[in-house]
Design an enzyme around this catalytic site. Structure first.
Site, PDB file in Angstrom:
ATOM      1  N   LYS A  52       0.920  -1.131   0.085  1.00 15.27           N
ATOM      2  CA  LYS A  52       0.080   0.111   0.050  1.00 15.27           C
ATOM      3  C   LYS A  52       1.117   1.202  -0.015  1.00 15.27           C
ATOM      4  CE  LYS A  52      -3.919   1.963   2.432  1.00 15.27           C
ATOM      5  NZ  LYS A  52      -5.026   1.973   3.485  1.00 15.27           N
TER       6      LYS A  52
ATOM      7  N   SER B   9      -9.816   2.146   2.699  1.00 19.35           N
ATOM      8  CA  SER B   9      -8.928   2.841   1.837  1.00 19.35           C
ATOM      9  C   SER B   9      -7.890   1.806   1.060  1.00 19.35           C
ATOM     10  CB  SER B   9      -8.092   4.121   2.728  1.00 19.35           C
ATOM     11  OG  SER B   9      -7.360   3.121   3.624  1.00 19.35           O
TER      12      SER B   9
ATOM     13  N   SER C 188     -10.354  -0.198   6.948  1.00 18.37           N
ATOM     14  CA  SER C 188      -9.622  -0.158   5.619  1.00 18.37           C
ATOM     15  C   SER C 188      -8.999  -1.504   5.123  1.00 18.37           C
ATOM     16  CB  SER C 188      -8.818   1.020   5.420  1.00 18.37           C
ATOM     17  OG  SER C 188      -9.555   2.145   5.412  1.00 18.37           O
TER      18      SER C 188
END
Ligand code: GLN
Length: 493
Positions: free
Chosen positions: A76, A151, A175
């Site tokens: 990420k 997210s 998330s």
């Protein structure tokens, strides 16, 4: 090879059926083919990835390979990664090449894993749909007109379309779990403090926690083995004995392999309150998963988390408060975006931030500054902190009655791109089942539990503090008797 789990890939590498360079190449080719439509990656750097793969093959040739050596993974874009662009989904970090590695990245590097690329995400991890990213929305491989969740939407979409065998995510209010649910993945948010936050760009420091996203619990365990561990550079990192999460997994064998397991079913999850209400289709799949668990020998007990309904309002005071403080460092002075034209220093700050941050981030900074300001601090921030304590106490009481709590991860399956983008409250409510877990600092998982109209749904498992191994085992036993987690979206072969 792309059919393989991380553990199977690890065996294939060990048996020299494939080299890390070949495997990395295979995934890089898939990214080149499919990323233009999915937009799961913000940055791909084949040369860097292949250099790591060569180094991994070298390590293997001298007999120094571990379970993740040579395994390509997606990271990420919230993790600072030395020499890589690290944007956190924001324009304000659009030119930021990190000079250092986050602790999580260090761990993967020393395990010999390969960074396949940096994945797309909501700006500063604020969002539930990946639509707040400066780098564009991500399409859900299960239906390209729908969101992958957020997210960690880029990580979820990348693993779902098999552009990477597994990925990292971070979870401040859901998330990891919500995008895992929307993309048919297994995702784990560990107990707060188990994985170091050093070098993980801060959103709400008292809630942020990194974890693995993969197809199976078995693969999550492998990744968590590498991610977890004490780090003195994070003052909230916990110094605990090392655990081997993989070694603690057992397959479902015998008559009732989960005999005696008590599953708590909160009435607040299964009730009919329309604000928190779960779609009937998702609820049906959750019920079916619970039936499967009963077949394995588990029993269910009704429990209550009476303050659960206050978790979203409390979170949207606490998280923005912390964010407003954390994001004050982005001022255009030392790194990141600086407005091209300005008069004096103050105008430079103001313009850099005005141009560098997106609308959702600005909304949170405004809310956070407001609730921390003199006169409102007691009314909002302090009250929210009190509610946070009540929520944590609810879980303490609940775990005196059960071993694990189960329910839906998300109230619906993946929604359409644009459907909730204009209504922040609707968007915030997509985390109604996950946020309380962060406020309490507990570990939570989402595992695939079936499909409605072709879209995946997730079952959420919440455990007591430090019960990651138990949660992974409970998930793994379900996955040895069901095949939902092995389903892949069509069109990405
Ligand atoms: N969707 C929640 C938010 O927007 C949670 C995000 C997260 O876990 N990073 O804040």
């Amino acid at each position: 090879m792309i059919e393989h789990s991380v553990s199977a890939l690890s065996q294939a590498l060990a048996a020299r059926k494939i080299s890390s360079v070949e495997l990395t190449q295979l995934y890089l080719e898939r990214i080149a083919r499919h990323n233009p439509t999915i937009n799961a990656f913000i940055t791909v750097d084949a040369e860097k990835s292949l250099a790591q793969a060569r180094a991994a093959d070298q390590l293997r040739s001298i007999g120094q390979a571990g379970p993740l050596t040579g395994i390509p993974l997606a990271q990420k874009d919230i993790f600072c990664t030395r020499g890589w662009l690290t944007t956190c989904g924001s324009k304000i970090l659009g030119n930021f090449i990190s000079p250092y590695d986050a602790c999580v990245i260090e761990h993967f590097n020393s395990a010999g894993a390969v960074i396949l690329g940096k994945t797309n995400m909501d700006e500063f991890a604020m969002g539930s749909s990946n639509e707040t990213s400066y780098y564009g929305a991500v399409n859900n491989p299960w239906d390209m007109e729908r969101v992958p969740g957020g997210s960690s939407g880029g990580s979820a979409a990348a693993v779902a379309a098999r552009l990477a065998p597994a990925a990292t995510g971070t979870d401040t209010g859901g998330s990891i779990r919500q995008p895992a649910a929307l993309c048919n993945l297994t995702g784990l948010k560990p107990t707060y403090g188990v994985v170091s936050r050093y070098g993980m760009i801060a959103f709400a420091s008292s809630l942020d926690q990194a974890g693995p996203m993969a197809h199976s619990a078995e693969d999550c365990a492998l990744l968590l083995n590498t991610m977890a561990g004490f780090d003195e550079r994070d003052s909230t990192s916990l110094d605990r004995p090392r655990e081997d999460f993989s070694a603690q997994l057992k397959a479902a064998t015998g008559e009732k392999p989960l005999a005696g397991l008590k599953i708590g079913l909160p009435k607040e999850f299964f009730g009919t309150d329309e604000r928190s209400g779960c779609s009937p289709e998702v609820m049906q799949l959750v019920e079916a998963a619970l039936a499967e668990y009963r077949k394995l020998g588990a029993e269910s007990v009704d429990i209550s988390l009476p303050n659960m309904k206050l978790s979203v309002p409390a979170y949207y005071v606490i998280a923005p408060a912390e964010a407003s403080s954390n994001l004050s460092r982005f001022d255009g002075v030392r790194y990141g975006y600086r407005a091209p034209e300005y008069g004096d220093l103050n105008e430079m700050y103001a313009r850099s931030r005005a141009q560098g941050f997106g609308a959702e981030v600005k909304r949170r900074i405004l809310i956070g500054t407001y609730v921390l300001s003199h006169g409102y601090y007691d009314a909002y921030y302090l009250q929210a902190q009190r509610i946070r304590r009540l929520i944590a106490n609810d879980f303490v009481a609940a775990f005196s009655q059960c071993d694990v709590i189960m329910g839906p991860t998300s109230p619906s399956t993946a929604f359409k791109l644009g459907e909730k983008a204009a209504d922040p409250v609707q968007m915030y409510l997509s985390d109604i089942y996950t946020i309380a877990v962060n406020l309490a600092g507990l570990p939570g998982m989402s595992i695939p539990c079936g499909f409605c109209k072709g879209l995946p749904a997730g079952l959420q498992l919440i455990g007591d503090y430090f019960s990651e191994a138990r949660l992974l085992d409970i998930a793994h036993r379900y996955q040895t008797v069901t095949g939902w987690h092995l389903q892949h979206p069509a069109g990405f072969d």
